[in-house]
Design an enzyme around this catalytic site. Structure first.
Site, PDB file in Angstrom:
ATOM      1  N   ASP A  89    -121.171-113.395 -23.605  1.00 21.29           N
ATOM      2  CA  ASP A  89    -120.734-112.070 -23.608  1.00 21.29           C
ATOM      3  C   ASP A  89    -122.010-111.120 -23.104  1.00 21.29           C
ATOM      4  OD1 ASP A  89    -122.171-112.202 -26.092  1.00 21.29           O
ATOM      5  OD2 ASP A  89    -121.530-110.358 -26.921  1.00 21.29           O
ATOM      6  N   GLU A 153    -122.397-111.780 -29.254  1.00 27.35           N
ATOM      7  CA  GLU A 153    -123.709-111.683 -29.805  1.00 27.35           C
ATOM      8  C   GLU A 153    -124.016-110.202 -29.461  1.00 27.35           C
ATOM      9  OE1 GLU A 153    -127.920-111.290 -29.843  1.00 27.35           O
ATOM     10  OE2 GLU A 153    -126.757-110.770 -28.229  1.00 27.35           O
TER      11      GLU A 153
HETATM   12  N1  BES Z   1    -131.285-111.552 -26.055  1.00 24.59           N
HETATM   13  C1  BES Z   1    -131.301-110.541 -26.854  1.00 24.59           C
HETATM   14  C2  BES Z   1    -132.151-110.411 -28.030  1.00 24.59           C
HETATM   15  C3  BES Z   1    -133.759-110.266 -27.477  1.00 24.59           C
HETATM   16  C4  BES Z   1    -133.955-109.340 -26.894  1.00 24.59           C
HETATM   17  C5  BES Z   1    -134.471-111.613 -27.847  1.00 24.59           C
HETATM   18  C6  BES Z   1    -135.155-109.273 -26.454  1.00 24.59           C
HETATM   19  C7  BES Z   1    -135.721-111.465 -27.392  1.00 24.59           C
HETATM   20  C8  BES Z   1    -136.156-110.632 -26.603  1.00 24.59           C
HETATM   21  C9  BES Z   1    -130.100-110.252 -27.522  1.00 24.59           C
HETATM   22  O1  BES Z   1    -128.914-110.535 -26.657  1.00 24.59           O
HETATM   23  C10 BES Z   1    -129.608-108.900 -27.589  1.00 24.59           C
HETATM   24  O2  BES Z   1    -129.709-108.114 -27.050  1.00 24.59           O
HETATM   25  N2  BES Z   1    -129.268-108.842 -28.975  1.00 24.59           N
HETATM   26  C11 BES Z   1    -128.973-107.550 -29.715  1.00 24.59           C
HETATM   27  C12 BES Z   1    -128.444-107.865 -31.018  1.00 24.59           C
HETATM   28  C13 BES Z   1    -127.633-106.807 -31.907  1.00 24.59           C
HETATM   29  C14 BES Z   1    -126.609-106.179 -31.221  1.00 24.59           C
HETATM   30  C15 BES Z   1    -127.222-107.125 -33.098  1.00 24.59           C
HETATM   31  C16 BES Z   1    -130.176-106.590 -29.794  1.00 24.59           C
HETATM   32  O3  BES Z   1    -131.206-107.123 -30.160  1.00 24.59           O
HETATM   33  O4  BES Z   1    -129.757-105.397 -29.708  1.00 24.59           O
HETATM   34 MN    MN Z   2    -129.116-112.238 -25.423  1.00 30.24          MN
HETATM   35 MN    MN Z   3    -128.813-109.074 -25.313  1.00 27.21          MN
END
Ligand code: BES
Ligand code: MN
Ligand code: MN
Length: 456
Positions: A89, A153
């Site tokens: 997603d 995610e």
């Molecule tokens: N891939 C990201 C998480 C991430 C961001 C890892 C930067 C390492 C560096 C992931 O897709 C993401 O954006 N997660 C969301 C999760 C939330 C909606 C619970 C986030 O971090 O905002």
């Molecule tokens: Mn991600």
């Molecule tokens: Mn993300």
């Protein structure tokens, strides 16, 4: 060069085209109108996993978006099992947000592929699919493989935690690999050992029963837009510290050793200004930028609204105002506990002249991974082979909610082996993924399987 790596050389052109096809599917998990597209992306991945010869491929329906599962368990007896997690997603994107080309029409410019999800996370998870394909076509992987690819995610992995709990046997493995993060520069690979957690909440401030004439009533009724601004202004002190009592209780200090290692992923100030567009950094003065985002919690106003904002003026005193707030969490901070603390503080500072409601949502805990495991050593060797350079260890400010579940429910060592770059523009307009990183990522994913197989 092993047969699998030669296969990657031979078919890389097709891999690139296939990634374009996947990126064309607007699988935006948060938007109701994209439900069908999210399903289509799941089916697309399941088809590809089937075609490459994974022996069991299933898409599990949830009451949200589907979970794609695939396995190949044909490795030599005693070989380890690698669980590869990723998400298909993506965040919302429309051309008018400031994209140079359509976010769902992948476009190549100067060695980068521009599209929503190119880096986060379709490009990175697809590198593992193509690594699996190359190994399957070259005498079989040296390890058993399981894929778990979800479609929620970006909205907090709403149903994945329960799925993991209910499918412990299915997901049994020796190590979990996740490529959903970035490295500081293309020639400095990194292994992430800490991710922040997250808790979100909606705040609603109610004033008069309906929008009122601001001439007739203004000055005598507390304006909810003003009241919410007053509340929000109390959430931080002048230095940028969060003013909620007890907020920092479970935050662990950084050790000197850790600070020294983390310095290697420090930002260059000019680069940071270029990437962010901000005039200067903001935040707790005793922490460097990368420490503020990696090792310190935040309380962030994600959105604030209330009253009239269309063309011209409407002289009203609005009936309500709202804000969406989220806290990034570190170390031992618990999302439920922090949610309650912030809620109680907001209610305590809300003036009695308005009615304030706080709705705290389910959060995700922060995650730490042990850097002294055999699996981590295998990951280091894999990067050395794939990148020709030893990786550094770094902390990331983002969140991947399921990591804590993998650790708690499956007792799995987790390897956060990102193939993106910190400035790929994830969640921003013009998100992109380096084609060279994609190629090296495929190679490194293969090396990882070889290295972990040899070490067990
Ligand atoms: N891939 C990201 C998480 C991430 C961001 C890892 C930067 C390492 C560096 C992931 O897709 C993401 O954006 N997660 C969301 C999760 C939330 C909606 C619970 C986030 O971090 O905002
Ligand atoms: Mn991600
Ligand atoms: Mn993300």
């Amino acid at each position: 060069m092993s047969q699998a790596h030669a296969y990657v050389r031979n078919y890389f052109g097709r891999f690139r085209e296939q990634l374009d096809d996947l990126l064309r599917i607007p699988s935006v998990s948060t938007a109701l109108e994209h439900v069908g597209d999210v399903q289509q992306a799941a089916d697309w991945l399941a088809d590809d996993l089937r075609q490459m010869g994974m022996t069991r491929v299933e898409t599990f329906a949830t009451s949200g978006h589907p979970i794609v599962y695939a396995e190949w368990l044909g490795a030599r007896p005693g070989a380890p099992t690698v669980l590869i997690y990723g998400h298909y997603d993506v965040q919302p994107a429309v051309l008018s947000d400031g994209w140079r080309s359509d976010p769902f029409e992948p476009t190549e410019r100067e060695g980068f592929l521009y599209a929503r999800g190119a880096s986060d996370d379709k490009g990175q998870i697809f590198a593992h699919l193509k690594a699996a394909e190359a190994m399957l076509a070259s005498g079989g992987p040296p390890v058993n493989l399981k894929f778990l690819i979800e479609g929620e995610e970006e909205i907090g992995s709403v149903h994945l935690g329960d799925f993991v709990k209910a499918n412990r046997d299915l997901l049994r493995a020796d190590v979990c690999v996740i490529s959903d993060s970035g490295m500081p520069t293309p020639d400095q690979p990194s292994l992430v050992y800490a991710l922040r957690g997250l808790v979100t909440m909606e705040v609603e401030v109610h004033g008069p029963a309906v929008d009122l004439h601001s001439g007739t009533y203004g000055g005598a009724v507390h304006n909810p837009a003003q009241a919410i601004a007053e509340i929000i202004a109390k959430l931080h002190d002048e230095t940028g510290r969060i003013a909620v009592p007890g907020f920092y209780n479970d935050v662990l200090p950084l050790t000197d050793d850790e600070r020294a290692e983390l310095r290697r992923s420090a930002w260059n100030l000019e680069d940071w200004k270029k990437v962010t567009g901000a005039t200067q950094p903001w935040g707790e003065p005793e922490f460097a930028i990368h420490e503020r985002t990696g090792a310190r919690p935040t309380l962030e106003i994600n959105g604030i609204a209330g009253g009239y904002y269309e063309h011209g003026f409407k002289t009203v005193l609005p009936a309500r105002a709202w804000a969406k707030i989220s806290c990034r969490l570190v170390a031992n901070q618990d999302p439920d506990r922090i949610g309650k603390l912030v809620e109680a503080f907001i209610l305590s500072v809300a003036p009695p002249t308005v009615r304030c409601e706080v709705r705290v949502k389910r959060g995700a805990p922060p995650a730490f991974v042990d850097i002294n495991t055999p699996a981590m050593k295998a990951a280091i060797r894999a990067y050395e082979k794939g990148w020709g350079r030893k990786p550094i260890f770094m902390r990331e400010g983002g969140s991947i909610p399921v990591v804590a579940d993998f650790q708690k429910e499956l007792h799995l060592p987790v390897i956060l082996m990102g193939f993106g770059l910190n400035d790929d523009g994830a969640h921003s307009p013009d998100e992109h993924f380096s084609i060279e990183m994609f190629r090296k990522g495929i190679d490194t994913a293969i090396y990882f399987c070889e290295e972990i197989s040899a070490s067990v």
